[in-house]
Enzyme design. Sequence first.
Site, PDB file in Angstrom:
ATOM      1  N   HIS A  48      69.975 -74.581  35.276  1.00 24.36           N
ATOM      2  CA  HIS A  48      68.824 -74.236  34.441  1.00 24.36           C
ATOM      3  C   HIS A  48      68.200 -72.889  34.750  1.00 24.36           C
ATOM      4  O   HIS A  48      67.221 -72.510  34.106  1.00 24.36           O
ATOM      5  CB  HIS A  48      67.738 -75.310  34.552  1.00 24.36           C
ATOM      6  CG  HIS A  48      68.038 -76.510  33.725  1.00 24.36           C
ATOM      7  ND1 HIS A  48      67.624 -76.643  32.428  1.00 24.36           N
ATOM      8  CD2 HIS A  48      68.758 -77.622  34.001  1.00 24.36           C
ATOM      9  CE1 HIS A  48      68.058 -77.787  31.938  1.00 24.36           C
ATOM     10  NE2 HIS A  48      68.746 -78.409  32.871  1.00 24.36           N
ATOM     11  N   LYS A 107      53.745 -72.245  26.847  1.00 23.21           N
ATOM     12  CA  LYS A 107      54.819 -72.498  27.797  1.00 23.21           C
ATOM     13  C   LYS A 107      54.207 -72.403  29.189  1.00 23.21           C
ATOM     14  O   LYS A 107      53.062 -71.992  29.314  1.00 23.21           O
ATOM     15  CB  LYS A 107      55.937 -71.463  27.631  1.00 23.21           C
ATOM     16  CG  LYS A 107      55.396 -70.019  27.563  1.00 23.21           C
ATOM     17  CD  LYS A 107      56.480 -68.988  27.317  1.00 23.21           C
ATOM     18  CE  LYS A 107      56.988 -68.956  25.885  1.00 23.21           C
ATOM     19  NZ  LYS A 107      58.322 -69.505  25.758  1.00 23.21           N
ATOM     20  N   ARG A 108      54.949 -72.767  30.237  1.00 23.90           N
ATOM     21  CA  ARG A 108      54.408 -72.590  31.568  1.00 23.90           C
ATOM     22  C   ARG A 108      54.047 -71.134  31.821  1.00 23.90           C
ATOM     23  O   ARG A 108      54.667 -70.232  31.259  1.00 23.90           O
ATOM     24  CB  ARG A 108      55.422 -73.079  32.613  1.00 23.90           C
ATOM     25  CG  ARG A 108      55.468 -74.571  32.730  1.00 23.90           C
ATOM     26  CD  ARG A 108      54.122 -75.143  33.140  1.00 23.90           C
ATOM     27  NE  ARG A 108      53.824 -74.847  34.521  1.00 23.90           N
ATOM     28  CZ  ARG A 108      53.871 -75.725  35.510  1.00 23.90           C
ATOM     29  NH1 ARG A 108      54.169 -76.990  35.262  1.00 23.90           N
ATOM     30  NH2 ARG A 108      53.595 -75.367  36.738  1.00 23.90           N
ATOM     31  N   LYS A 130      57.998 -64.975  31.997  1.00 27.29           N
ATOM     32  CA  LYS A 130      57.744 -65.273  30.589  1.00 27.29           C
ATOM     33  C   LYS A 130      56.815 -64.232  29.955  1.00 27.29           C
ATOM     34  O   LYS A 130      56.651 -64.164  28.750  1.00 27.29           O
ATOM     35  CB  LYS A 130      57.162 -66.675  30.439  1.00 27.29           C
ATOM     36  CG  LYS A 130      58.171 -67.798  30.784  1.00 27.29           C
ATOM     37  CD  LYS A 130      57.506 -69.160  30.722  1.00 27.29           C
ATOM     38  CE  LYS A 130      58.411 -70.308  31.094  1.00 27.29           C
ATOM     39  NZ  LYS A 130      59.321 -70.711  29.994  1.00 27.29           N
ATOM     40  N   THR A 176      62.980 -73.919  24.789  1.00 29.67           N
ATOM     41  CA  THR A 176      63.056 -74.940  23.744  1.00 29.67           C
ATOM     42  C   THR A 176      61.782 -74.886  22.891  1.00 29.67           C
ATOM     43  O   THR A 176      61.791 -75.337  21.751  1.00 29.67           O
ATOM     44  CB  THR A 176      63.202 -76.362  24.331  1.00 29.67           C
ATOM     45  OG1 THR A 176      62.212 -76.545  25.352  1.00 29.67           O
ATOM     46  CG2 THR A 176      64.592 -76.574  24.902  1.00 29.67           C
ATOM     47  N   LYS A 219      61.100 -75.492  18.703  1.00 28.25           N
ATOM     48  CA  LYS A 219      60.057 -76.303  18.062  1.00 28.25           C
ATOM     49  C   LYS A 219      59.297 -75.461  17.044  1.00 28.25           C
ATOM     50  O   LYS A 219      58.975 -75.915  15.948  1.00 28.25           O
ATOM     51  CB  LYS A 219      59.060 -76.818  19.111  1.00 28.25           C
ATOM     52  CG  LYS A 219      59.653 -77.724  20.157  1.00 28.25           C
ATOM     53  CD  LYS A 219      58.667 -77.892  21.339  1.00 28.25           C
ATOM     54  CE  LYS A 219      59.371 -78.456  22.547  1.00 28.25           C
ATOM     55  NZ  LYS A 219      58.552 -78.373  23.774  1.00 28.25           N
TER      56      LYS A 219
HETATM   57  C1  LIG Z   1      58.804 -77.653  24.862  1.00 36.45           C
HETATM   58  C2  LIG Z   1      57.813 -77.643  25.948  1.00 36.45           C
HETATM   59  C3  LIG Z   1      57.933 -76.725  26.988  1.00 36.45           C
HETATM   60  C4  LIG Z   1      59.028 -75.682  27.047  1.00 36.45           C
HETATM   61  O1  LIG Z   1      58.562 -74.483  26.466  1.00 36.45           O
HETATM   62  P1  LIG Z   1      59.357 -73.107  26.682  1.00 36.45           P
HETATM   63  O2  LIG Z   1      58.700 -72.179  25.731  1.00 36.45           O
HETATM   64  O3  LIG Z   1      60.780 -73.369  26.304  1.00 36.45           O
HETATM   65  O4  LIG Z   1      59.207 -72.724  28.097  1.00 36.45           O
HETATM   66  C5  LIG Z   1      56.985 -76.737  27.995  1.00 36.45           C
HETATM   67  N1  LIG Z   1      55.962 -77.606  27.979  1.00 36.45           N
HETATM   68  C6  LIG Z   1      55.801 -78.498  26.978  1.00 36.45           C
HETATM   69  C7  LIG Z   1      54.642 -79.426  27.000  1.00 36.45           C
HETATM   70  C8  LIG Z   1      56.719 -78.556  25.938  1.00 36.45           C
HETATM   71  O5  LIG Z   1      56.574 -79.458  24.959  1.00 36.45           O
END
Ligand SMILES: *Cc1c(COP(=O)(O)O)cnc(C)c1O
Length: 801
Positions: free
Chosen positions: A358, A545-546, A551, A653, A657
């Site tokens: 990952h 995101k985190r 990022k 991911t 979404k």
């Molecule tokens: C999908 C999701 C992530 C992943 O987000 P990235 O932009 O791919 O880092 C992180 N936290 C939550 C709550 C999510 O639903």
Amino acid sequence: MDEMQRLFTKSQFRSLLELKLKNEFATDQREASNEIFYKALCLVLKDALLEKRRHFAAQTDSRGKKRVYYLCMEFLIGRSLKNNLYNLGMEEIAQEVLQEMNVSLDDLYELEPDAGLGNGGLGRLAACFLDSLASQDYCATGYSILYEYGIFKQKIIDGWQTETPDNWLPGGDVWLVPRRDQAVDVHFDGEIQEYWHEGFHEVHHVNYSTVKAVPFDLYLSGFDSEGVSKLRLWKATSPGLDMELFNKGDYLRAMGQNSMAEVISKVLYPNDNHVEGKMLRLRQQYFMCAASIADICRWQLKTYGTMENLPEKVAIHINDTHPTLAVPELMRILLDECGYSWEKAWSLVTRTFAYTNHTVMSEALEVWNEDLFKACLPRIYQIVHEINERACAVLFEKTGDLQQVARMAVVADHRVRMANLSVIASHSVNGVSKIHSDILKKSVFHDFYTVMPQKFCNVTNGIASRRWLYQSNPALTGLLNDLIGTGYIKDTAQLEKFRRYEHSESVLKQLAKVKHANKEAFAAYIQKNTGVALNPDSVFDVQVKRLHEYKRQHLNALHIITQYQQLLENPNMDFVPKTYIFGAKAAPGYYLAKQIIRLICSLSKELEQNPLLRDKLRILYLEDYRVTLSEQLMPASEISEQISLAGTEASGTGNMKLMLNGAVTIGTLDGANIEIKEACGDENIITFGMTAEEVDAQKAAGYRPKEIYDNNETIKKAIDLLTRGIAGNTFEDVANSLKNSDPYMVLRDFEAYRRAQEYASQCYRDTMKWQRMSVNNIAGAGQFSADRSIQEYAKNIWGLK
Ligand SMILES: *Cc1c(COP(=O)(O)O)cnc(C)c1O
């Protein structure tokens, strides 16, 4: 979904609910509180899922079909009630029955806490996969830990992130089925005694301490399928007083075992893409692996009476290196308990395991201190040592290159390297997007790739598309259903049919209306919960995101500062109004990440204080970003910020979404953004910045951010504001990091990002153009369904029929 098989008729459902109210809660529909309705409803579904799974698993085994075991330290499940109702085709009936009882189903949904047993993308992926496995009738079991406290709750106080414990079990435990009869003992510490007995090499682990692993099962229904996935969560408990120690007079040690045990499943480590190397984390990992492997072996022996055909009946997947101790643990059982030779045991193990990587970032690659590892897991250490010796011998045979073998070793420099162990022990190693899988072959695993190229493959991540579209965006779902039918819900590739409408002005207008209504609904929700009145006519530009430097939330923030400074100088300039929405948790010990949160919040405050500006430029920092909040936000999003430094984000991911909900990506050529670009078409995504190759070249040439700072007026002015102060707070550490080291090259990509943002505003002004981009994103999002990912794992890696 009229043809869909329903679990119960309306009257059956009503009776079951009434029965639960009566028998479990000694109440009835007139007396019961919403909390009790919520629990009773969950219990009705839990019973049904339990029964459905029992039937499904029995069918799988009687046909001799292979099972999948997905090991992961994190499953970021979120809520389950709505998902289970939808997937079982029961939502409408539940709604009707409850309405007749004067209860709002939506109110009940709000009572469920998120099961936050994960940090971010990795844990959410594991949860999405269980959904897709069940929906495609693959018999899957996820294994993890029943953390008493999941990912912390985030509160922003005066711009600072503060963490409070996530005590999710009151309310979340209704889904759990305890199976105390299937508890497993796990042994830690102690010493190894070895001797020869009647020609056999015997190994005894003595003076160990025992932790009891008690399974709690959570069931996840597939959508319109026979399948139900099981998530088995292990809770650590003390084995009870060790009467032997107690009788020997070792009172303190007998008692001490108890206190150590429960700590293991107490709390989720809140780090994303970063390892700490702590003893407790190692214990958590071995605890989860040992309990899960014992469980798998018990089932295998009960079902087939032998371990000989294990690789034909079982696929074990390790999601990242965190569960890699399952490898030496299975070796231990085959060697010490089943009496297999090393060669035979190794052959069974390596045909059973597959591994997903990952990350390529060095701070996230797991290495354990050898002494700590040996003391905590003495027998596992011996086995890992032996795996290493034998692997190095074979690798030297093949390469004749001692240095290359040293780089591939599992044990070296007093460290145990988990990634190398995973590669050596697995028949398949995959990355999670095309570019990431290529980088694995070129960099971290290059040595392995030259020796064993056939092991390496790619499976691009995917998302539970039904959760993020069908369930959370009813307005868009309604439009799609009218235009392309409902086939896309099960077969997401059919979303492609929507592309036909990219030139239909009426459809583009309807799509714009859907988005606007979703933005208004989100604005109303924010108004109600925070008092902030968003402008629904501004662009909703989203980065959720985190929080991590790679990022680059600070790239986004720096750009907002420059826009702010321009507007201050020229308040009447032509400007497309923007609402920047951030949501992110930082690891509690990650200092700079927390400073970046404070920066974004201070900037938000300063903008709010300027009534002339704030309807043009506003920042909303969403507290406690989590799965449920993500489901609420995605339908209202218009710009998807995916701006990691190229070569650092394995897949992402969140990008998928947002795309599925019609947002247009502003992104670097990183992770799955590259495949998103292919899927939606070059003109429907806004990419910018260095490629991964250019990043490498820039690093090789030497990167001097100070030169950029000195030579770019806009950047200089923005960074200088960090030191001068925003809303009364200064940000020297962020400024110094950017000027002096800038490890993720924010300044280097800044100009390109600024132009990308400008281009986005220009596109947005042309409503029809923007909606056309949106159509192409929705239409191209089908391939980013976890259903597609699971089909690839099933066929190319797990060998499922
Ligand atoms: C999908 C999701 C992530 C992943 O987000 P990235 O932009 O791919 O880092 C992180 N936290 C939550 C709550 C999510 O639903």
